[in-house]
Motif scaffolding. Structure first.
Motif, short mmCIF file in Angstrom:
data_model
loop_
_atom_site.label_atom_id
_atom_site.label_comp_id
_atom_site.label_asym_id
_atom_site.label_seq_id
_atom_site.Cartn_x
_atom_site.Cartn_y
_atom_site.Cartn_z
N VAL A 184 72.77 38.87 19.95
CA VAL A 184 73.93 37.30 19.98
C VAL A 184 75.32 37.87 20.03
CG1 VAL A 184 74.63 35.55 18.60
CG2 VAL A 184 72.21 36.41 18.45
N ILE A 185 75.55 39.06 19.29
CA ILE A 185 77.01 39.22 19.14
C ILE A 185 77.25 39.27 20.63
CG2 ILE A 185 79.15 40.98 18.44
CD1 ILE A 185 77.78 39.34 15.98
N ASP A 186 77.01 39.67 21.38
CA ASP A 186 77.04 40.55 22.20
C ASP A 186 77.70 38.82 23.96
OD1 ASP A 186 76.39 43.50 22.46
OD2 ASP A 186 74.91 43.94 22.75
N ARG A 187 76.60 38.62 23.58
CA ARG A 187 76.61 36.72 23.94
C ARG A 187 78.20 36.59 23.63
NH1 ARG A 187 74.53 31.49 22.87
NH2 ARG A 187 72.68 32.53 21.50
N GLY A 188 78.60 36.30 22.71
CA GLY A 188 79.94 35.71 21.74
C GLY A 188 80.52 36.67 22.26
N LEU A 189 80.63 38.38 22.74
CA LEU A 189 81.75 39.09 23.55
C LEU A 189 81.80 38.64 24.35
CD1 LEU A 189 80.90 42.58 21.48
CD2 LEU A 189 83.07 40.66 20.90
N LEU A 192 81.96 30.34 18.38
CA LEU A 192 82.70 31.35 19.52
C LEU A 192 81.40 30.32 20.14
CD1 LEU A 192 83.68 32.77 21.19
CD2 LEU A 192 82.57 35.26 20.01
N LEU A 193 80.83 30.74 20.60
CA LEU A 193 79.27 30.03 21.23
C LEU A 193 79.65 28.75 21.89
CD1 LEU A 193 76.10 31.83 19.31
CD2 LEU A 193 77.06 33.10 20.76
N SER A 201 76.72 45.60 20.81
CA SER A 201 75.84 46.68 21.70
C SER A 201 77.10 47.42 23.11
CB SER A 201 74.60 46.31 22.26
OG SER A 201 74.79 45.13 23.32
N GLU A 202 76.44 48.67 22.93
CA GLU A 202 76.79 48.49 24.51
C GLU A 202 77.88 48.24 25.33
OE1 GLU A 202 75.63 52.09 28.65
OE2 GLU A 202 74.37 52.30 26.39
N LEU A 203 76.49 47.07 25.88
CA LEU A 203 76.43 46.03 26.68
C LEU A 203 78.06 44.61 26.59
CD1 LEU A 203 73.08 45.12 27.81
CD2 LEU A 203 74.60 46.77 28.75
#
Length: 443
Positions: free
Chosen positions: A138-143, A78-79, A162-164
């Protein structure tokens, strides 16, 4: 020169050079548009549809366009943005198992419901999941990558966001309808208000032995104020109390299905169910207690739209909690109790509170007796269908004349309380349990 040699030479002279052959003369499908070729591929049997990706790169890309649902195992895919390039039309994406650092050369696979991952043999504690989760950044970057490219995303499952990350997802994927958040907390739910079109939401707070996270009344209030269009909601491993559940009932006016799993809520939360005006189905599962102190009975009002109460793998020896629950759900037409311990005759007698039960299913209720069952169902004038399976203390030999008469009036009857029960075989050909129209045949 023989005639054969002459024929071969003439054939060679008339043969076109390879570099002069048009591609369309080699592959006739090249003349077909992508849209037409996709329609042809969709007509193939399911057993062959995946094999078309092996034909050529074009067919590989077309097969990628057909895929709508994906369970990702490698977050780097994904990244690198290869996921959205390879599968541009995804609507359902599960990122949960990809959100963990991979364990190479590990032969141990750990599985827990929707989570599975390889475990190192060197792990010496039960915090290995939290230790190996990818960082929320890292999760947020993927989202952000996923939301930027997947405008048609309808369903997403993710852990440790996270919220962001949630805000970026809601901004680009305005049509998102179903969301599953693992390791959820109050801060994450602060961004839930941006998901205006959510219809289904599953929140997993803490899971014993895997990870811990807190969803309290604060987070439940954020949820209530932001997701007013919810139709289905599941709270698993969440904390909270009367106030948080009440906020959801008051704000989510069209909520029809509520599932409570392994709750850690404070006493008194059941009374808040009275504020759910549209609630039709209530599921409670894997709970060590229901509500030890539900509060004054005057606060326990019926849910006006209630149709089905489903209890699964719960401890039901809390008489006050069971009484309150049955009171709030007294309008249910279906009652399903499966693999629950502690359901004694005394506790089950509280089910007389139900006013219009038409279908009853009991499975794995090992201490309930025949007399305990009879004392309740003879009070239900609208009962039409019943299922009793693996309830070892309910005996054929203890069936009374009144109970036998009730059986003969049922439209549908499944009776297998234990392996020694002979009633099922003796009913064959008698018509008992088959009276009237076919009722609940699709169950």
């Amino acid at each position: 020169m023989s005639e054969f040699d002459k024929h071969v030479q003439n054939h060679i002279k008339n043969e076109k050079p390879f570099n002069s052959i048009k591609p369309s003369e080699i592959d006739s499908t090249l003349s077909l548009s992508d849209s037409l070729l996709l329609k042809i591929i969709e007509k193939l049997p399911e057993s062959q549809s995946n094999d078309v990706s092996l034909v050529c790169k074009r067919w590989l890309n077309l097969q990628g366009q057909r895929l709508r649902s994906l369970k990702l195992l490698d977050f780097d895919f994904l990244l690198s943005e290869r996921l959205t390039t390879r599968f541009p039309n995804l609507t359902h994406v599960d990122l949960v198992n990809a959100c963990m650092n991979p364990r190479v050369n590990s032969g141990i696979l750990f599985c827990h419901k929707s989570i599975s991952f390889h475990l190192s043999s060197e792990s010496s504690n039960w915090e290995f999941l939290e230790e190996n989760l990818l960082h929320s950044d890292v999760i947020d970057r993927g989202l952000r990558i996923l939301s930027r490219e997947s405008f048609d995303l309808l369903n997403l499952k993710v852990i440790n966001a996270s919220e962001l990350g949630l805000l970026s997802l809601a901004g680009d994927c305005s049509d998102l309808q179903e969301l599953e958040l693992h390791k959820c907390n109050d801060n994450l739910l602060h961004g839930i208000a941006a998901c205006k079109n959510l219809k289904g939401l599953r929140l997993v707070g803490s899971v014993d032995g895997l990870y811990s996270s807190s969803v309290s009344d604060i987070g439940l209030t954020f949820l209530a104020q932001g997701c007013r269009s919810l139709v289905k909601l599941e709270l698993s491993g969440c904390e909270g109390s009367f106030d948080g559940i009440k906020a959801i009932g008051q704000c989510c006016e069209v909520l029809e299905e509520l599932s409570i799993c392994d709750h850690r809520m404070d006493d008194g939360w059941i009374a808040a169910l009275s504020y759910f005006e549209s609630l039709k189905i209530l599921r409670i599962s894997s709970c060590r207690k229901i509500d030890a102190s539900p509060g004054p009975e005057k606060l326990l009002r019926s849910c006006p739209a209630m149709e089905s109460l489903q209890l699964k793998r719960c401890c039901l020896n809390d008489k006050e909690g069971i009484k309150a629950l049955f009171k709030v759900c007294d309008g249910a037409t279906e009652v399903n109790i499966q693999d629950c311990w502690g359901l004694s005759d005394d506790c089950f007698s509280l089910a007389k509170a139900f006013r219009r039960v038409r279908f009853l299913s009991l499975e794995g209720c090992s201490i309930l007796t025949t007399s305990g069952l009879e004392s309740v169902i003879l009070h239900w004038e609208e009962l039409e269908s019943m299922r009793v399976v693996s309830c070892k203390n309910i005996k054929d030999s203890e069936i009374s004349a009144a109970l036998s008469s009730l059986f003969s009036l049922l439209k549908e009857l499944t009776w297998r309380p234990d392996t020694r029960s002979h009633l099922s075989s003796s009913l064959e050909g008698t018509g008992i349990g088959k009276r009237g129209s076919k009722f609940f045949k699709k169950r």
